[in-house]
Design an enzyme around this catalytic site. Structure first.
Site, mmCIF file in Angstrom:
data_model
loop_
_atom_site.group_PDB
_atom_site.id
_atom_site.type_symbol
_atom_site.label_atom_id
_atom_site.label_comp_id
_atom_site.label_asym_id
_atom_site.label_seq_id
_atom_site.Cartn_x
_atom_site.Cartn_y
_atom_site.Cartn_z
ATOM 1 C CB THR A 102 -0.829 -0.134 1.337
ATOM 2 O OG1 THR A 102 -0.079 0.248 2.526
ATOM 3 C CG2 THR A 102 -1.878 -1.241 1.397
ATOM 4 C CG ASP B 257 3.742 -3.743 4.053
ATOM 5 O OD1 ASP B 257 4.242 -4.318 5.112
ATOM 6 O OD2 ASP B 257 4.086 -2.842 3.373
ATOM 7 C CE1 TYR C 258 5.146 3.057 3.569
ATOM 8 C CE2 TYR C 258 3.260 1.324 3.299
ATOM 9 C CZ TYR C 258 4.775 1.730 3.360
ATOM 10 O OH TYR C 258 5.645 0.797 3.257
ATOM 11 C CD GLN D 21 7.911 -4.342 4.205
ATOM 12 O OE1 GLN D 21 7.634 -2.960 3.676
ATOM 13 N NE2 GLN D 21 7.122 -4.847 4.955
ATOM 14 C CE1 TYR E 251 11.404 -0.834 -0.596
ATOM 15 C CE2 TYR E 251 11.901 -1.943 1.392
ATOM 16 C CZ TYR E 251 12.187 -0.989 0.730
ATOM 17 O OH TYR E 251 13.182 -0.141 1.109
#
Length: 285
Positions: free
Chosen positions: A26, A55, A60, A170, A198
């Site tokens: 996202t 995720d 964000y 990540q 990612y």
């Protein structure tokens, strides 16, 4: 390759729990209100097609992405594995707990399945780990992990009391950015710590123009993006989280689960995107 609801692969955490190995990213969602409907539709389609991991992060869209996730999973939260992240500037013991509470409110849930430190900041790792442990004890999070930590950081984390409970790291990992294969990836695999990749198709899809990638894709009647995803998905201990705001791209990404690369494909990709021959600084986007 046509998309359909597929059997999703899983990856085992060190705790023994199996979690989805394919999910929905996202990053940058929630930044433009006019795109919210498309972003929401793409997430809902991904969930319909069987991608049961999402995720997100407090960063964000300044929390707006978490709100979109909440809307996307409404009515089916129990079947979804939600990952979110705390900003390093909030990652003190007290700050992490407060940030988690805010994320829980935006996500409209009583727990986050996996809560990550977004990247290394000035706060001592021990303070953040203590906060994660307190959140886990309170049932606010089920697992905790980190993001964008290189080998030296991971070794330091391992020495922190409770640091060995880290569930994942990540990092930016794709065909065009293979630096973690030299040291970080083997170190994590040895300890049963999955890598969450990612930007698996690279930012802006630059690598998708590569001639070899196109050639391999043509062999399988697939797209370069599907090959890039398939290259990651074939690896054990890997969680892949492509982001899409398009229904067509969401279908395309999920269809990569059907792709089986051959030894010839892998050899060709290695020549086009060589693995590292020495340690490299951790790539970040």
């Amino acid at each position: 390759m046509a998309a359909a609801a597929l059997s999703m692969p899983t990856t085992r955490l060190a705790s023994g729990e199996q979690i989805p190995a394919f999910g929905l990213g996202t990053w940058r969602m929630g930044e433009q209100p006019r795109r919210r409907a498309d972003e929401l539709a793409a997430l809902r389609l991904g969930l319909d097609l069987g991608a049961a991991l999402i995720d997100t992060a407090e960063m964000y869209g300044d929390g707006a992405a978490e709100e979109i996730v909440a809307e996307a999973v409404a009515g089916r939260r129990d079947g979804i594995f939600i990952v979110s992240k705390v900003l390093p500037g909030n990652a003190t013991r007290r700050g992490t707990i407060a940030a988690c509470e805010r994320s829980l409110k935006r996500l409209k849930t009583d727990h986050i399945d996996l809560y990550l430190l977004h990247w290394r900041g000035a706060v001592p790792l021990q303070d953040t780990v203590e906060a994660f442990a307190a959140l886990a004890d309170a049932g606010k999070i089920r697992h905790w992990g980190v993001s964008n930590l290189d080998s030296a950081d991971m070794k330091e984390l391992e020495r922190v009391p409770g640091g060995k409970n880290v569930a994942t790291n990540q990092v930016l990992y794709n065909l065009a950015h293979r630096g973690i294969e030299y040291d970080l990836l083997p170190w994590c695999r040895k300890r049963g710590i999955p890598i969450m990749a990612y930007a698996p198709i690279d930012q802006g899809g630059r690598m998708l123009k590569d001639a070899t990638l196109k050639k391999v894709a043509a062999r399988h009647d697939a797209t370069p993006a599907q090959v890039a995803l398939g290259w990651l998905l074939r690896q054990d201990g890997m969680i892949v989280i492509p982001k899409s705001t398009s229904l067509d791209h969401t279908r395309e990404n999920v269809s990569a689960l059907d792709l089986k690369l051959t030894l010839q494909d892998l050899a060709d990709l290695d020549r086009a995107f060589p693995p590292p021959k020495q340690a490299e600084p951790l790539a970040m986007a």
